[in-house]
Write a protein that holds these residues in place. Structure first.
Motif, PDB file in Angstrom:
ATOM      1  N   UNK A 160       0.848  -1.186   0.000  1.00  0.00           N
ATOM      2  CA  UNK A 160       0.000   0.000   0.000  1.00  0.00           C
ATOM      3  C   UNK A 160       0.887   1.241   0.000  1.00  0.00           C
ATOM      4  N   UNK A 161       0.316   2.376  -0.414  1.00  0.00           N
ATOM      5  CA  UNK A 161       1.014   3.659  -0.344  1.00  0.00           C
ATOM      6  C   UNK A 161       0.044   4.695   0.194  1.00  0.00           C
ATOM      7  N   UNK A 162       0.624   5.753   0.817  1.00  0.00           N
ATOM      8  CA  UNK A 162      -0.188   6.702   1.568  1.00  0.00           C
ATOM      9  C   UNK A 162      -0.104   8.129   1.034  1.00  0.00           C
ATOM     10  N   UNK A 163       0.286   8.297  -0.233  1.00  0.00           N
ATOM     11  CA  UNK A 163       0.247   9.629  -0.833  1.00  0.00           C
ATOM     12  C   UNK A 163       1.416  10.510  -0.461  1.00  0.00           C
ATOM     13  N   UNK A 164       2.615   9.986  -0.593  1.00  0.00           N
ATOM     14  CA  UNK A 164       3.834  10.710  -0.214  1.00  0.00           C
ATOM     15  C   UNK A 164       3.936  12.088  -0.853  1.00  0.00           C
ATOM     16  N   UNK A 165       3.539  12.210  -2.102  1.00  0.00           N
ATOM     17  CA  UNK A 165       3.731  13.464  -2.842  1.00  0.00           C
ATOM     18  C   UNK A 165       2.640  14.503  -2.602  1.00  0.00           C
ATOM     19  N   UNK A 166       1.602  14.161  -1.850  1.00  0.00           N
ATOM     20  CA  UNK A 166       0.476  15.085  -1.642  1.00  0.00           C
ATOM     21  C   UNK A 166       0.794  16.119  -0.562  1.00  0.00           C
ATOM     22  N   UNK A 167       0.034  17.217  -0.529  1.00  0.00           N
ATOM     23  CA  UNK A 167       0.186  18.172   0.585  1.00  0.00           C
ATOM     24  C   UNK A 167      -0.146  17.485   1.903  1.00  0.00           C
ATOM     25  N   UNK A 168       0.399  18.012   2.977  1.00  0.00           N
ATOM     26  CA  UNK A 168       0.253  17.328   4.266  1.00  0.00           C
ATOM     27  C   UNK A 168      -1.205  17.216   4.711  1.00  0.00           C
TER      28      UNK A 168
END
Length: 432
Positions: A383-391
């Motif tokens: 799974x991935x949790x959106x590393x590149x998104x705003x906090x």
């Protein structure tokens, strides 16, 4: 038992926002998780309407969310939650008790905290169609004052966490030991402790260990640092496992542990490995660990899976809505500063911390089956949790086909002798 018991487990759920409506990624995860009889998650926040008092110390961020985030945990389908973490008393007894109340109102089975040590260390039992499952939960990462206390004959126990304490000893050469003795003799580093022994407030030191302030040294080779479980905590955990083994088809142990080997967060501490083996020897069927917010390796010990850390499932520590003055003062901010100001300063405006570590934002969901206590299958789903998104948007999980996560887990698991096969569809399988 009518068949094999299927299990899945998620790591840290540091949830502070509500799940967006009609989120297809969440629906996919819900469908996957629903296949398992046992659906474990680590609850990394306190959940209440500011019903507690901020502690003078915290697990790093004072972790509080509105209780309705628990409805989103329930949406995913989790039925077994760990409560013993380094955030459990971020809002002292009021926050602890309110969180327990809101969790149990929603029907979760929950372990690791309680009104006293007997409650905090008690197994939680989950009834499934294929058998009864017990879970004992503990944490090795917590402030000393957060330890649940035993009931006395004439006094109540103390609310808190089920502790897994450990002793740390630094081994040095004879020459270094003599130098340390000279330092102790020439300074007042041990003055308070020496006086406490003389006046009867502390027992005399045992063995050949030299105390230097709060640190313990002993002469030995090779040099280095060793840690081992606190004897009373080890005994209590073993006895609870043995009790649960007579009351359930499967026994799980949840261990929340940030401690590491040296400065490598991806390697579990020596005492963590030792207690995991000890509890499997006592009858535990799976050890589920979490805490450092990154993946650690998987070990099969006597045919039982030990997950040394499952990383994050939901990670939203940068969208807490309230922080006490202690947090602002730590970063030299005055009363006019906002939570956003404090988070900016802590992260050096997005240049350091957990937010910029890609390992924090990738993990796996394991799915395994056990029949008559024997592991028969263990699969891994990245799974991935959106590393590149705003906090303020990152932190929600979604399935990933990035093989790098499983290759990373392969490397972490190799020292334990665990062989992970990566399939073309992006999932993994542990060779039994």
């Amino acid at each position: 038992m009518t068949g094999p018991i299927s299990l899945t487990a998620a790591g840290d759920c540091f949830i502070t926002r509500r799940l967006p409506e009609q989120a297809p990624q969440a629906a996919q995860l819900k469908q996957f998780l629903s296949q398992a009889d046992v659906r474990f998650a680590n609850l990394e926040v306190t959940a209440h309407h500011r019903e507690g008092t901020p502690s003078p110390v915290s697990g790093g961020t004072w972790a509080m969310a509105a209780p309705d985030v628990l409805d989103d945990i329930a949406y995913y389908g989790f039925n077994l939650l760990n409560g013993a973490t380094n955030h459990a008393l971020d809002y002292l007894y009021g926050g602890l008790e309110a969180t327990e109340r809101y969790v149990r109102e929603r029907g979760f089975k929950y372990a690791g905290t309680g009104a006293h040590l007997a409650d905090a260390s008690a197994p939680a039992y989950l009834e499934t169609a294929n058998g009864r499952v017990a879970m004992i939960a503990c944490t090795s990462t917590f402030h000393d004052s957060w330890t649940a206390g035993e009931q006395g004959r004439d006094l109540p126990g103390r609310p808190g966490v089920n502790p897994l304490r450990y002793h740390t000893v630094h081994r040095v050469s004879r020459a270094d030991m003599e130098a340390l003795r000279q330092i102790a003799d020439k300074t007042d580093v041990n003055a308070d402790a020496n006086l406490a022994v003389k006046e009867g407030f502390l027992p005399p030191p045992e063995g050949k260990t030299l105390k230097l302030g709060h640190m313990a040294f002993e002469e030995g080779a090779p040099g280095g640092t060793v840690r081992y479980p606190h004897a009373a905590d080890e005994h209590r955990l073993m006895e609870k496992v043995k009790e649960a083994k007579r009351q359930a088809d499967l026994v799980l142990v949840s261990i929340h542990s940030h401690e590491m080997e040296g400065e490598d967060k991806a390697r579990p501490a020596d005492f963590h490995q030792e207690i995991a083996h000890t509890l499997v020897d006592a009858g535990a069927d799976s050890i589920i660990s979490h805490g450092p917010h990154i993946l650690r390796g998987i070990e099969l010990y006597k045919g039982r899976p030990i997950f040394y850390s499952l990383g994050n499932f939901i990670f939203q520590n940068d969208t807490v809505t309230h922080l006490p003055p202690d947090f602002f003062q730590k970063y030299q901010l005055d009363e006019r500063a906002s939570v956003a100001d404090a988070l900016d300063v802590r992260s050096d405006y997005g240049r350091k911390g957990l937010g910029v570590n890609p390992d924090v934002w990738r993990s796996v969901l394991p799915y395994w089956e056990m029949e008559q206590g024997e592991l028969t299958a263990l699969s891994l789903y990245p799974i991935e949790l959106g590393y590149s998104l705003p906090r303020y948007r990152k932190g929600w999980p979604a399935f990933s086909r990035d093989k790098n996560t499983l290759e990373h887990l392969q490397a972490l698991s190799e020292p334990f002798g665990t062989d992970i096969i990566i399939h073309p569809n992006g999932t993994g399988e542990v060779k039994i």
